[in-house]
Design an enzyme around this catalytic site. Structure first.
Site, PDB file in Angstrom:
ATOM      1  CE1 TYR A  53      60.400  62.257  53.564  1.00  0.00           C
ATOM      2  CE2 TYR A  53      59.124  62.259  51.544  1.00  0.00           C
ATOM      3  CZ  TYR A  53      59.816  62.935  52.513  1.00  0.00           C
ATOM      4  OH  TYR A  53      59.913  64.291  52.426  1.00  0.00           O
TER       5      TYR A  53
ATOM      6  CG  HIS B 258      65.249  65.055  51.975  1.00  0.00           C
ATOM      7  ND1 HIS B 258      64.710  63.799  52.013  1.00  0.00           N
ATOM      8  CD2 HIS B 258      64.355  65.842  52.620  1.00  0.00           C
ATOM      9  CE1 HIS B 258      63.543  63.834  52.643  1.00  0.00           C
ATOM     10  NE2 HIS B 258      63.315  65.062  53.021  1.00  0.00           N
TER      11      HIS B 258
ATOM     12  CE  LYS C 143      61.182  65.748  49.040  1.00  0.00           C
ATOM     13  NZ  LYS C 143      60.257  64.676  49.430  1.00  0.00           N
TER      14      LYS C 143
ATOM     15  CG  ASP D 206      57.426  65.090  47.774  1.00  0.00           C
ATOM     16  OD1 ASP D 206      58.219  65.724  47.069  1.00  0.00           O
ATOM     17  OD2 ASP D 206      57.622  64.857  48.993  1.00  0.00           O
TER      18      ASP D 206
HETATM   19  N1  LIG Z   1      61.398  68.188  51.849  1.00  0.00           N
HETATM   20  C1  LIG Z   1      61.190  67.945  53.123  1.00  0.00           C
HETATM   21  O1  LIG Z   1      62.082  68.070  53.979  1.00  0.00           O
HETATM   22  C2  LIG Z   1      59.818  67.523  53.570  1.00  0.00           C
HETATM   23  C3  LIG Z   1      59.468  67.579  54.919  1.00  0.00           C
HETATM   24  C4  LIG Z   1      58.184  67.189  55.287  1.00  0.00           C
HETATM   25  C5  LIG Z   1      57.276  66.757  54.322  1.00  0.00           C
HETATM   26  N2  LIG Z   1      57.664  66.691  53.003  1.00  0.00           N
HETATM   27  C6  LIG Z   1      56.735  66.190  51.953  1.00  0.00           C
HETATM   28  O2  LIG Z   1      55.534  66.947  52.011  1.00  0.00           O
HETATM   29  C7  LIG Z   1      54.434  66.073  52.209  1.00  0.00           C
HETATM   30  C8  LIG Z   1      53.334  66.783  52.977  1.00  0.00           C
HETATM   31  O3  LIG Z   1      53.802  67.276  54.211  1.00  0.00           O
HETATM   32  P1  LIG Z   1      53.431  66.600  55.614  1.00  0.00           P
HETATM   33  O4  LIG Z   1      53.106  65.172  55.417  1.00  0.00           O
HETATM   34  O5  LIG Z   1      54.517  66.966  56.557  1.00  0.00           O
HETATM   35  O6  LIG Z   1      52.176  67.423  56.104  1.00  0.00           O
HETATM   36  P2  LIG Z   1      50.719  67.792  55.574  1.00  0.00           P
HETATM   37  O7  LIG Z   1      50.494  67.275  54.226  1.00  0.00           O
HETATM   38  O8  LIG Z   1      50.537  69.253  55.842  1.00  0.00           O
HETATM   39  O9  LIG Z   1      49.788  67.037  56.637  1.00  0.00           O
HETATM   40  C9  LIG Z   1      49.718  65.653  56.684  1.00  0.00           C
HETATM   41  C10 LIG Z   1      48.917  65.246  57.941  1.00  0.00           C
HETATM   42  O10 LIG Z   1      47.625  65.813  57.923  1.00  0.00           O
HETATM   43  C11 LIG Z   1      46.638  64.763  57.871  1.00  0.00           C
HETATM   44  N3  LIG Z   1      45.643  65.202  56.888  1.00  0.00           N
HETATM   45  C12 LIG Z   1      45.748  65.197  55.535  1.00  0.00           C
HETATM   46  N4  LIG Z   1      44.666  65.750  54.972  1.00  0.00           N
HETATM   47  C13 LIG Z   1      43.851  66.132  55.985  1.00  0.00           C
HETATM   48  C14 LIG Z   1      42.597  66.768  56.031  1.00  0.00           C
HETATM   49  N5  LIG Z   1      41.941  67.115  54.940  1.00  0.00           N
HETATM   50  N6  LIG Z   1      42.043  67.011  57.259  1.00  0.00           N
HETATM   51  C15 LIG Z   1      42.694  66.650  58.387  1.00  0.00           C
HETATM   52  N7  LIG Z   1      43.896  66.049  58.399  1.00  0.00           N
HETATM   53  C16 LIG Z   1      44.475  65.793  57.205  1.00  0.00           C
HETATM   54  C17 LIG Z   1      47.379  63.511  57.446  1.00  0.00           C
HETATM   55  O11 LIG Z   1      46.807  62.355  58.002  1.00  0.00           O
HETATM   56  P3  LIG Z   1      46.028  61.228  57.128  1.00  0.00           P
HETATM   57  O12 LIG Z   1      47.017  60.568  56.231  1.00  0.00           O
HETATM   58  O13 LIG Z   1      45.478  60.335  58.175  1.00  0.00           O
HETATM   59  O14 LIG Z   1      44.932  61.964  56.361  1.00  0.00           O
HETATM   60  C18 LIG Z   1      48.758  63.763  58.063  1.00  0.00           C
HETATM   61  O15 LIG Z   1      48.776  63.432  59.426  1.00  0.00           O
HETATM   62  C19 LIG Z   1      55.061  64.873  52.934  1.00  0.00           C
HETATM   63  O16 LIG Z   1      54.226  63.732  52.931  1.00  0.00           O
HETATM   64  C20 LIG Z   1      56.345  64.741  52.153  1.00  0.00           C
HETATM   65  O17 LIG Z   1      56.087  64.085  50.906  1.00  0.00           O
HETATM   66  C21 LIG Z   1      58.901  67.091  52.616  1.00  0.00           C
END
Ligand SMILES: NC(=O)c1ccc[n+]([C@@H]2O[C@H](COP(=O)([O-])OP(=O)(O)OC[C@H]3O[C@@H](n4cnc5c(N)ncnc54)[C@H](OP(=O)(O)O)[C@@H]3O)[C@@H](O)[C@H]2O)c1
Length: 318
Positions: free
Chosen positions: A54, A117, A84, A49
């Site tokens: 990004y 997005h 996106k 994704d």
């Molecule tokens: N469409 C949209 O508007 C939108 C908005 C937000 C996000 N997204 C997409 O969704 C993806 C995921 O969402 P997100 O990045 O917001 O949040 P997430 O995946 O819920 O959490 C990511 C965070 O948690 C940490 N992490 C990952 N695995 C872990 C584990 N097993 N234990 C503890 N900490 C952990 C990561 O750090 P480390 O890397 O250090 O492990 C990072 O700080 C994004 O990367 C993006 O591609 C889309």
């Protein structure tokens, strides 16, 4: 490692992996992006994704090219790539060129899924986050969606969809859409369960993908509050799992797909180890009672006090 299952979309033909790797970091696109993606491919991740915002299309493209070169995958078609359209290109004449630029960054001929997005637009040339209020514009849903449909017709993407769209905005889109969105990617985790939005999307044949499935960014710039949940930590301890695995398993059991981000080798692996066991009804009942609070608010990308040029209530996901 359990094989990642696929979820069929409404046409019964096309499918997307139930788990994907997110690539949004703070600050965007650190040097660790490409090696983390390569490692994820090695571990079995097949959905990636990304987004113009990004700045990870280019490192993702480089990682895919290298994965092909060293034989981690034998064909680009083994991957499912989502990107996106950022708000500054959410103008009808800019949509196709924006996707063409993403394809060049990614070094591929097509992507699998292209999403709007955010349900808003901004002045051309302002690809940044947050968006200043002077740059924000209302989204012309009808004509921007027509341009998304053009992306499909041109074969630049296999599927089109939206992100951060409430039922009210999808209703507006459906009034004129020839091809309804296949996917709505939204924030979803145990502390923002999206029950009503999911019911609505199911009724309309729109598949939901959860972003921030473990509660979003955790690091020096922001603290992930969900990690302190007693309910989740108690279940994790009793089951010999991690907090993150409880979140991911719960999201998966709701029948949605998810994209989870880690650039850390151990956590990338940990985040796939939730596919071969189940949460019980009682554990799910406890999780359903976690107080609800979303992370992402439109206000957070539009700082300032001035009045918005559109109705903010439309952005609520209840
Ligand atoms: N469409 C949209 O508007 C939108 C908005 C937000 C996000 N997204 C997409 O969704 C993806 C995921 O969402 P997100 O990045 O917001 O949040 P997430 O995946 O819920 O959490 C990511 C965070 O948690 C940490 N992490 C990952 N695995 C872990 C584990 N097993 N234990 C503890 N900490 C952990 C990561 O750090 P480390 O890397 O250090 O492990 C990072 O700080 C994004 O990367 C993006 O591609 C889309």
């Amino acid at each position: 490692m359990a094989k990642i299952p696929e979820i069929r979309l409404r046409d019964g033909v096309r499918a997307m992996p139930a788990v994907g790797m997110g690539t949004a970091d703070m600050p965007f696109a650190p040097a660790s992006t490409k090696p983390a993606i390569l490692h994820a491919i090695e571990l079995g991740y097949r959905h990636f994704d990304t987004a113009t915002l990004y700045e990870t299309e280019q490192p993702l493209g480089e990682a895919i090219a290298e994965a092909l070169r060293i034989g981690l995958i034998s064909s680009r078609s083994e991957l499912f790539i989502t990107s996106k359209l950022w708000c500054d290109s959410a103008h009808p004449q800019l949509v196709v060129p924006a996707l063409q630029k993403s394809l060049r960054n990614l070094q591929v001929d097509y992507i699998d899924l292209y999403l709007i997005h955010m349900p808003m637009s901004s002045r051309q040339g302002t690809c940044r986050f947050p968006i200043s209020r002077e740059d924000a514009l209302p989204l012309d849903i009808k004509s921007v969606w027509e341009a998304m449909e053009d992306c499909l017709k041109l074969g630049l993407t296999n599927l089109i969809g939206v992100s951060n769209f409430s039922p009210c905005l999808i209703d507006k889109l459906l009034l004129t859409a020839k091809v309804p969105p296949f996917v709505n990617q939204v924030e979803m985790h145990p502390a923002w369960q999206q029950v009503k939005l999911r019911e609505y999307c199911k009724e309309k044949g729109i598949h939901v993908t959860a972003y921030s499935p473990i509660g979003g960014y955790n690091g020096p710039l922001l603290k992930n509050q969900l990690m302190d949940s007693d309910v989740l930590n108690d279940i994790a301890k009793a089951r010999g799992k991690t907090f993150a695995q409880i979140c991911l398993r719960w999201v998966h059991q709701q029948g949605v797909s998810l994209v989870v981000k880690s650039f850390n080798k151990e956590r990338l692996k940990e985040n796939l180890q939730f596919l071969d066991w189940e949460l019980s009804e009682e554990e799910c009942r406890k999780i359903s009672q976690i107080p609800q609070r979303k992370n992402f608010h439109l206000e957070s990308i539009l700082p300032g006090e001035e009045k918005l040029c559109f109705n903010i209530a439309e952005f609520e996901f209840y």
